[in-house]
Structures are given as structure tokens and as C-alpha cells.
Design a protein around this motif. Sequence first.
Motif, PDB file in Angstrom:
ATOM      1  N   VAL A   7       0.848  -1.195   0.000  1.00 24.65           N
ATOM      2  CA  VAL A   7       0.000   0.000   0.000  1.00 24.65           C
ATOM      3  C   VAL A   7       0.881   1.242   0.000  1.00 24.65           C
ATOM      4  CG1 VAL A   7      -0.245   0.145   2.525  1.00 24.65           C
ATOM      5  CG2 VAL A   7      -2.072   1.017   1.075  1.00 24.65           C
ATOM      6  N   LEU A   8       0.424   2.261  -0.699  1.00 29.21           N
ATOM      7  CA  LEU A   8       1.075   3.574  -0.704  1.00 29.21           C
ATOM      8  C   LEU A   8       0.022   4.620  -0.385  1.00 29.21           C
ATOM      9  CD1 LEU A   8       3.188   3.329  -3.991  1.00 29.21           C
ATOM     10  CD2 LEU A   8       4.086   3.295  -1.646  1.00 29.21           C
ATOM     11  N   SER A   9       0.464   5.718   0.211  1.00 30.02           N
ATOM     12  CA  SER A   9      -0.483   6.806   0.493  1.00 30.02           C
ATOM     13  C   SER A   9       0.172   8.151   0.221  1.00 30.02           C
ATOM     14  CB  SER A   9      -0.971   6.728   1.942  1.00 30.02           C
ATOM     15  OG  SER A   9       0.120   6.790   2.834  1.00 30.02           O
ATOM     16  N   TRP A  10      -0.667   9.074  -0.217  1.00 36.03           N
ATOM     17  CA  TRP A  10      -0.248  10.436  -0.521  1.00 36.03           C
ATOM     18  C   TRP A  10      -1.198  11.397   0.175  1.00 36.03           C
ATOM     19  CZ3 TRP A  10      -0.686   6.521  -4.045  1.00 36.03           C
ATOM     20  CH2 TRP A  10       0.487   6.120  -4.701  1.00 36.03           C
ATOM     21  N   PRO A  11      -0.806  11.920   1.344  1.00 37.30           N
ATOM     22  CA  PRO A  11      -1.676  12.880   2.029  1.00 37.30           C
ATOM     23  C   PRO A  11      -1.847  14.150   1.196  1.00 37.30           C
ATOM     24  CG  PRO A  11       0.098  12.109   3.475  1.00 37.30           C
ATOM     25  CD  PRO A  11       0.406  11.620   2.093  1.00 37.30           C
ATOM     26  N   SER A  12      -3.015  14.753   1.283  1.00 33.89           N
ATOM     27  CA  SER A  12      -3.272  15.995   0.544  1.00 33.89           C
ATOM     28  C   SER A  12      -2.577  17.187   1.183  1.00 33.89           C
ATOM     29  CB  SER A  12      -4.776  16.249   0.455  1.00 33.89           C
ATOM     30  OG  SER A  12      -5.323  16.351   1.758  1.00 33.89           O
ATOM     31  N   ASP A  13      -2.202  17.057   2.453  1.00 31.50           N
ATOM     32  CA  ASP A  13      -1.506  18.096   3.204  1.00 31.50           C
ATOM     33  C   ASP A  13      -0.514  17.447   4.144  1.00 31.50           C
ATOM     34  OD1 ASP A  13      -2.302  20.781   2.663  1.00 31.50           O
ATOM     35  OD2 ASP A  13      -4.240  20.397   3.610  1.00 31.50           O
ATOM     36  N   GLU A  14       0.477  18.200   4.569  1.00 33.48           N
ATOM     37  CA  GLU A  14       1.391  17.729   5.607  1.00 33.48           C
ATOM     38  C   GLU A  14       0.647  17.827   6.931  1.00 33.48           C
ATOM     39  OE1 GLU A  14       3.781  16.369   8.152  1.00 33.48           O
ATOM     40  OE2 GLU A  14       4.328  16.201   6.040  1.00 33.48           O
ATOM     41  N   ARG A  15       0.431  16.687   7.556  1.00 30.12           N
ATOM     42  CA  ARG A  15      -0.340  16.666   8.796  1.00 30.12           C
ATOM     43  C   ARG A  15       0.438  16.039   9.947  1.00 30.12           C
ATOM     44  NH1 ARG A  15      -4.325  15.110   4.856  1.00 30.12           N
ATOM     45  NH2 ARG A  15      -5.789  16.838   4.577  1.00 30.12           N
ATOM     46  N   GLY A  16       1.729  15.822   9.783  1.00 24.11           N
ATOM     47  CA  GLY A  16       2.520  15.156  10.808  1.00 24.11           C
ATOM     48  C   GLY A  16       2.528  15.910  12.132  1.00 24.11           C
ATOM     49  N   ALA A  17       2.744  15.162  13.187  1.00 29.74           N
ATOM     50  CA  ALA A  17       2.807  15.743  14.535  1.00 29.74           C
ATOM     51  C   ALA A  17       4.063  16.597  14.672  1.00 29.74           C
ATOM     52  CB  ALA A  17       2.803  14.638  15.583  1.00 29.74           C
ATOM     53  N   GLU A  18       3.995  17.561  15.567  1.00 23.73           N
ATOM     54  CA  GLU A  18       5.143  18.434  15.800  1.00 23.73           C
ATOM     55  C   GLU A  18       6.265  17.694  16.516  1.00 23.73           C
ATOM     56  OE1 GLU A  18       6.093  22.802  17.762  1.00 23.73           O
ATOM     57  OE2 GLU A  18       4.009  22.193  17.458  1.00 23.73           O
ATOM     58  N   PHE A  19       5.895  16.788  17.445  1.00 25.86           N
ATOM     59  CA  PHE A  19       6.894  16.090  18.244  1.00 25.86           C
ATOM     60  C   PHE A  19       6.723  14.575  18.103  1.00 25.86           C
ATOM     61  CE2 PHE A  19       6.081  20.140  20.403  1.00 25.86           C
ATOM     62  CZ  PHE A  19       7.368  20.682  20.374  1.00 25.86           C
ATOM     63  N   VAL A  20       7.836  13.858  18.179  1.00 27.31           N
ATOM     64  CA  VAL A  20       7.828  12.399  18.108  1.00 27.31           C
ATOM     65  C   VAL A  20       6.933  11.845  19.217  1.00 27.31           C
ATOM     66  CG1 VAL A  20       9.266  10.335  18.380  1.00 27.31           C
ATOM     67  CG2 VAL A  20      10.111  12.279  17.060  1.00 27.31           C
ATOM     68  N   GLY A  21       6.108  10.872  18.857  1.00 26.83           N
ATOM     69  CA  GLY A  21       5.244  10.204  19.820  1.00 26.83           C
ATOM     70  C   GLY A  21       3.926  10.907  20.086  1.00 26.83           C
ATOM     71  N   GLU A  22       3.738  12.077  19.483  1.00 24.60           N
ATOM     72  CA  GLU A  22       2.477  12.808  19.643  1.00 24.60           C
ATOM     73  C   GLU A  22       1.551  12.548  18.467  1.00 24.60           C
ATOM     74  OE1 GLU A  22       3.542  16.808  22.200  1.00 24.60           O
ATOM     75  OE2 GLU A  22       2.875  17.006  20.141  1.00 24.60           O
ATOM     76  N   ALA A  23       0.259  12.630  18.744  1.00 24.33           N
ATOM     77  CA  ALA A  23      -0.736  12.510  17.679  1.00 24.33           C
ATOM     78  C   ALA A  23      -0.750  13.793  16.860  1.00 24.33           C
ATOM     79  CB  ALA A  23      -2.114  12.247  18.268  1.00 24.33           C
ATOM     80  N   PRO A  24      -0.902  13.687  15.546  1.00 23.12           N
ATOM     81  CA  PRO A  24      -1.032  14.883  14.726  1.00 23.12           C
ATOM     82  C   PRO A  24      -2.342  15.621  15.020  1.00 23.12           C
ATOM     83  CG  PRO A  24      -0.815  12.901  13.366  1.00 23.12           C
ATOM     84  CD  PRO A  24      -0.939  12.459  14.781  1.00 23.12           C
ATOM     85  N   GLU A  25      -2.359  16.899  14.717  1.00 24.91           N
ATOM     86  CA  GLU A  25      -3.595  17.670  14.832  1.00 24.91           C
ATOM     87  C   GLU A  25      -4.598  17.132  13.817  1.00 24.91           C
ATOM     88  OE1 GLU A  25      -4.741  20.348  16.713  1.00 24.91           O
ATOM     89  OE2 GLU A  25      -3.010  19.853  17.978  1.00 24.91           O
ATOM     90  N   PRO A  26      -5.832  16.902  14.226  1.00 23.83           N
ATOM     91  CA  PRO A  26      -6.824  16.414  13.259  1.00 23.83           C
ATOM     92  C   PRO A  26      -7.192  17.505  12.258  1.00 23.83           C
ATOM     93  CG  PRO A  26      -7.823  16.749  15.414  1.00 23.83           C
ATOM     94  CD  PRO A  26      -6.364  17.010  15.580  1.00 23.83           C
ATOM     95  N   PRO A  27      -7.447  17.114  11.014  1.00 23.85           N
ATOM     96  CA  PRO A  27      -7.832  18.102  10.010  1.00 23.85           C
ATOM     97  C   PRO A  27      -9.261  18.592  10.233  1.00 23.85           C
ATOM     98  CG  PRO A  27      -7.960  15.907   9.089  1.00 23.85           C
ATOM     99  CD  PRO A  27      -7.382  15.767  10.472  1.00 23.85           C
ATOM    100  N   GLU A  28      -9.549  19.759   9.711  1.00 18.71           N
ATOM    101  CA  GLU A  28     -10.900  20.310   9.768  1.00 18.71           C
ATOM    102  C   GLU A  28     -11.715  19.736   8.610  1.00 18.71           C
ATOM    103  OE1 GLU A  28     -12.434  22.397  11.957  1.00 18.71           O
ATOM    104  OE2 GLU A  28     -10.618  22.155  13.184  1.00 18.71           O
ATOM    105  N   PRO A  29     -12.907  19.235   8.889  1.00 14.68           N
ATOM    106  CA  PRO A  29     -13.740  18.729   7.785  1.00 14.68           C
ATOM    107  C   PRO A  29     -14.240  19.872   6.912  1.00 14.68           C
ATOM    108  CG  PRO A  29     -14.933  18.631   9.868  1.00 14.68           C
ATOM    109  CD  PRO A  29     -13.543  19.079  10.186  1.00 14.68           C
ATOM    110  N   GLY A  30     -14.466  19.545   5.656  1.00 17.09           N
ATOM    111  CA  GLY A  30     -15.110  20.488   4.758  1.00 17.09           C
ATOM    112  C   GLY A  30     -16.615  20.352   4.885  1.00 17.09           C
TER     113      GLY A  30
END
Length: 166
Positions: A68-91
Motif C-alpha cells: 500500500v502507498l499513500s499520498w496525504p493531501s496536506d502535511e499533517r505530521g505531529a510536531e513532536f515524536v510520539g504525539e498525535a497529529p492535529e486532526p484536520p478540519e472537515p469540509g
Amino acid sequence: MDLVETVIEDARWEAFGLAALAERAGRAALAGLGLPVAGFSISLMGCDDARIAVLNADFRGKPQPTNVLSWPSDERGAEFVGEAPEPPEPGAAEDPESLGDIAIAWDTCAREAAEQDKPMAEHVTHLIVHGVLHLLGYDHIEDEDAALMEGLEVRILASLGVSDPY
């Protein structure tokens, strides 16, 4: 409205029922993170090893097939290692926010499922959940991030009745 728009390039995926399985897995992944399904969209391509090998070479410099490969539409990575990324805002429901694209290869998935003695549907469900988490900014490069991502996968898969893939 469907969360996952599925494009079939290999007819084996059509017979397998990839679209329905992907919709179920995608919805479970978002629900597992407390995100609404309405307002988001994902594109998924069901292809074969030859096609995914080209994509893997083009985008990752690895000229071999992968599952499997994935291409996110935006950079959504977490700021710090081990943290959850900020969830995106729905349209809006009529104009959903694209989370990105996923490609999944029949041949590699079928081979892995057989080698791991797993039902193909469970393996593919896991890989789609994995791909959706990548679209949402999760990764498994660092050990702490891998532990977070795998824990989410196990919990989301359990909600679908799929046993721990690890």
C-alpha cells in the motif's frame, strides 16, 4: 455520500469487493479518531504489482512492488515524536476536505495474506486503515510514532472484528 472513492485498475479487486471494504475501513479509522465521516473524502486505487512498482519508484525511489502507498493531501505530521497529529478540519458535506490518495496492490496483498495465514479481507482492511492513518499524519519511522500508530490500528481493527495484525 461515500467517504472513499474507489478506482479499480485490476478486476480482481472488483470481484473482491474492495469499494465496500474500503468504505467500512475508512469510516472505522475516522470514527476511531473521533473524526466525522461527513466532510472528508479519500481516493483509493486498487491496482496490481506492476502499477504499484511504478508508483513506488516514482514517489519513493524504490522500484519494486509494495502492498500500500499513500499520498496525504496536506502535511499533517505531529510536531513532536510520539504525539498525535492535529486532526484536520472537515469540509462541507457537499465539498468535503480531501485527505489524500491511497493505492493498494492485489498481488502483494494476496501473497502477504497467504504467507501470514490471514484472511485476505482482514489483511486488506488493516492496510487501508494503515493508509488512512498515514493520510491523517501518522507514521512509523520513529519507535514512539510506530507504537502510537500500531496501537490505533489494533483498536480500530478490533472495532471491525479484525484481530491484532501484530
